[in-house]
Scaffold this active site. Sequence first.
Site, PDB file in Angstrom:
ATOM      1  N   THR A 187       0.825  -1.315  -0.012  1.00 22.02           N
ATOM      2  CA  THR A 187      -0.043  -0.080  -0.047  1.00 22.02           C
ATOM      3  C   THR A 187       0.989   1.194  -0.033  1.00 22.02           C
ATOM      4  O   THR A 187       2.124   1.111   0.507  1.00 22.02           O
ATOM      5  CB  THR A 187      -0.919  -0.050   1.352  1.00 22.02           C
ATOM      6  OG1 THR A 187      -0.157   0.183   2.318  1.00 22.02           O
ATOM      7  CG2 THR A 187      -1.777  -1.187   1.398  1.00 22.02           C
ATOM      8  N   GLU A 333      -5.845  -3.772  -0.509  1.00 21.68           N
ATOM      9  CA  GLU A 333      -6.141  -4.859   0.643  1.00 21.68           C
ATOM     10  C   GLU A 333      -7.273  -5.781  -0.017  1.00 21.68           C
ATOM     11  O   GLU A 333      -7.397  -7.064   0.667  1.00 21.68           O
ATOM     12  CB  GLU A 333      -6.497  -4.440   1.802  1.00 21.68           C
ATOM     13  CG  GLU A 333      -5.366  -3.924   2.551  1.00 21.68           C
ATOM     14  CD  GLU A 333      -4.986  -2.300   2.268  1.00 21.68           C
ATOM     15  OE1 GLU A 333      -5.360  -1.967   1.180  1.00 21.68           O
ATOM     16  OE2 GLU A 333      -4.256  -1.635   2.977  1.00 21.68           O
ATOM     17  N   LYS A 442     -13.972  17.086  11.636  1.00 19.79           N
ATOM     18  CA  LYS A 442     -15.079  17.057  12.800  1.00 19.79           C
ATOM     19  C   LYS A 442     -14.918  18.526  13.264  1.00 19.79           C
ATOM     20  O   LYS A 442     -14.380  19.283  14.010  1.00 19.79           O
ATOM     21  CB  LYS A 442     -14.167  16.206  13.820  1.00 19.79           C
ATOM     22  CG  LYS A 442     -14.140  14.674  13.378  1.00 19.79           C
ATOM     23  CD  LYS A 442     -13.467  13.969  14.440  1.00 19.79           C
ATOM     24  CE  LYS A 442     -13.771  12.238  13.960  1.00 19.79           C
ATOM     25  NZ  LYS A 442     -12.152  11.848  13.861  1.00 19.79           N
ATOM     26  N   TRP A 447     -19.728  15.633  11.685  1.00 21.20           N
ATOM     27  CA  TRP A 447     -18.771  15.091  10.928  1.00 21.20           C
ATOM     28  C   TRP A 447     -19.271  15.849   9.550  1.00 21.20           C
ATOM     29  O   TRP A 447     -20.289  15.918   9.242  1.00 21.20           O
ATOM     30  CB  TRP A 447     -18.760  13.767  10.513  1.00 21.20           C
ATOM     31  CG  TRP A 447     -17.865  12.863  11.625  1.00 21.20           C
ATOM     32  CD1 TRP A 447     -17.687  13.354  12.818  1.00 21.20           C
ATOM     33  CD2 TRP A 447     -17.695  11.539  11.533  1.00 21.20           C
ATOM     34  NE1 TRP A 447     -16.979  12.243  13.633  1.00 21.20           N
ATOM     35  CE2 TRP A 447     -17.138  11.064  12.943  1.00 21.20           C
ATOM     36  CE3 TRP A 447     -17.703  10.491  10.688  1.00 21.20           C
ATOM     37  CZ2 TRP A 447     -16.495   9.952  12.995  1.00 21.20           C
ATOM     38  CZ3 TRP A 447     -17.239   9.205  10.965  1.00 21.20           C
ATOM     39  CH2 TRP A 447     -16.465   9.130  12.014  1.00 21.20           C
TER      40      TRP A 447
HETATM   41  P1  ADP Z   1      -3.361   3.311  -2.005  1.00 19.33           P
HETATM   42  O1  ADP Z   1      -2.059   2.632  -2.201  1.00 19.33           O
HETATM   43  O2  ADP Z   1      -3.418   4.656  -2.719  1.00 19.33           O
HETATM   44  O3  ADP Z   1      -3.853   3.392  -0.759  1.00 19.33           O
HETATM   45  P2  ADP Z   1      -5.690   1.967  -2.973  1.00 19.33           P
HETATM   46  O4  ADP Z   1      -6.013   1.866  -4.292  1.00 19.33           O
HETATM   47  O5  ADP Z   1      -5.377   0.637  -2.185  1.00 19.33           O
HETATM   48  O6  ADP Z   1      -4.146   2.539  -2.908  1.00 19.33           O
HETATM   49  O7  ADP Z   1      -6.337   2.938  -2.161  1.00 19.33           O
HETATM   50  C1  ADP Z   1      -7.709   2.479  -1.496  1.00 19.33           C
HETATM   51  C2  ADP Z   1      -8.510   3.619  -1.217  1.00 19.33           C
HETATM   52  O8  ADP Z   1      -8.879   4.564  -2.319  1.00 19.33           O
HETATM   53  C3  ADP Z   1      -9.959   3.271  -0.811  1.00 19.33           C
HETATM   54  O9  ADP Z   1     -10.040   2.801   0.696  1.00 19.33           O
HETATM   55  C4  ADP Z   1     -10.700   4.568  -0.875  1.00 19.33           C
HETATM   56  O10 ADP Z   1     -10.351   5.369   0.213  1.00 19.33           O
HETATM   57  C5  ADP Z   1     -10.081   5.162  -2.207  1.00 19.33           C
HETATM   58  N1  ADP Z   1     -10.949   4.861  -3.346  1.00 19.33           N
HETATM   59  C6  ADP Z   1     -10.943   3.754  -4.103  1.00 19.33           C
HETATM   60  N2  ADP Z   1     -11.711   3.673  -4.952  1.00 19.33           N
HETATM   61  C7  ADP Z   1     -12.774   5.034  -4.666  1.00 19.33           C
HETATM   62  C8  ADP Z   1     -13.972   5.655  -5.335  1.00 19.33           C
HETATM   63  N3  ADP Z   1     -14.549   5.035  -6.328  1.00 19.33           N
HETATM   64  N4  ADP Z   1     -14.166   6.625  -4.549  1.00 19.33           N
HETATM   65  C9  ADP Z   1     -13.660   7.263  -3.451  1.00 19.33           C
HETATM   66  N5  ADP Z   1     -12.560   6.768  -3.164  1.00 19.33           N
HETATM   67  C10 ADP Z   1     -12.210   5.486  -3.719  1.00 19.33           C
END
Ligand code: ADP
Length: 547
Positions: A187, A333, A442, A447
Amino acid sequence: MLKGLIQERPLLISSLIDFAADYHGDTEIVSRTIEGPIHRYTYADARLRAKKLAQALIGKLGVEPGDRIGTLAWNGYRHFEIWYAVSGMGAVCHTINPRLFPEQIAYIVNHAEDKYLFVDLTFVPLLEALAPSLSSVRGYVIMTDEAHMPETTLANAICYETLIADCDGDYVWPEFDEMTASSLCYTSGTTGNPKGVLYAHRSTVLHSFCVCSVDGLGLGSHDTLMPVVPMFHANAWGTPYAAAMCGAKIVFPGAAMDGASIYELLDTEGVTLTAAVPTVWLMLMQHLARNDQLTLDALEKVVIGGSAAPQSMIELFETRYDTRVIHAWGMTEMSPLGTTGNLKAKHKDLSFEEKIAVQVKQGRAVYGVEMKITDDEGNELPRDGKTFGHLMVRGPWITSGYFKGDGGNVLDEDGFFDTGDVATLDPDGYMQITDRAKDVIKSGGEWISSIDLENAAVDHPEVAEAAVIGVKHPKWDERPLLLVVRTEGSTVDAEAILDHLRSRVAKWWLPDDVVFVDELPHTATGKLLKTKLRDEYGDYLMQRQAG
Ligand code: ADP
């Protein structure tokens, strides 16, 4: 229990490339190469070369099952071969995001204990600088031919084409337990060190079924797929595996992700399905706006994920280009697919506006992903489309814990993983992200969703990009601050933008100020880097008040 009498064939990644080569052997894989020209060959060619590479890995490089083999590479045919060769022989293909900070790359190579690194020409200088700190790496395979081999200070630099040249491809993929690790992806670690997600053969094959299913991404043998999302970003959302599972033609865009280059491939190769983060589509839209005679005739579906797809982008694809948007959500994940925004039969007769209102949500769970939202104590919250809480997921392609135990136990007592996202679920199962748990603002105990505010802001025609962060406030604890990148040539002012927001969000959500910036910082996967913005602007209101 009575055991079923069904063959226990393991779900292995090698079976995907075998299926593609056996039943779609003449289907093309097209790549824009780093060297320049477009390269074309078929699934049959790809399998042969993947087998040659597997032979070389074992016979020449001494790679053993379970070893980690890193890649620093764009989307292209050699990268595709490495995926299948490495996982197919039982080793672990570790895709590294070259956009990470160099120290992070060194950290993850060492953490993964990569034995060899496969590297595109682009990233040779990067590795030359890092090599002294990469303790586990025995050699570097440069993904090119002899004619393009660079002068390099890398010790033990091997030419890819030379490595496989004298292997005959007469190799049978081994069979092993389907829970064997197949690939590894870290990640991006916007907070703390990156953590490794270790996929299995079984999870990868199951996830591919989902990508091919109609309510997943609906990928099939009739499609020409262009994964613009990089193979180092959550395995290009699993699409190169799924394409082999169904025999879809693949178009790999290489390093060129600007609007003109992407358009050229969409057009000349007749791409029907493509996938990328919103930033990529923003660049394509800008290119199309500058050349308004251009059309997207072949393109049937575009998958937008990684960050929220702005409503204006969905509308433009749907109305101007007659391309269906599949808004998707997931994370590294989760292999990464969690939800897709496909409509149900009951939505068929809705008006355009009503359909768009469903499509801007992040989508509904695909089979294989169970979801729930919970409060801070872990109690499940109602699925009413209004109440929001921590989004928890469980399923056969979702991580059970990070590589080498980093982060400790990441599951709740029922085996659900906390996504770190805050979301609503509606009675039809559609999920809408309200925020990242760490980005939610917050204000006086209530929120405020930074994502909702950003979406409302980018719907203003003169806003190219927007970020909202919570900044310190003496009375309310935190208040929203809006940072805006104007479109080219625009002189729009703060009052005009606040006016635009007034009709779209509750009064108490209105940002306390608007700051105009030339650009916003992004993470290695194209998301807004809000930690940096908070560092920079966290005291903005306090200082303004003091001043
Ligand atoms: P990184 O390594 O950048 O964290 P990920 O692709 O694993 O890459 O990131 C996942 C996160 O990206 C998700 O938990 C969410 O917060 C955000 N995300 C993914 N797709 C969307 C979406 N369609 N809209 C909003 N947020 C998104």
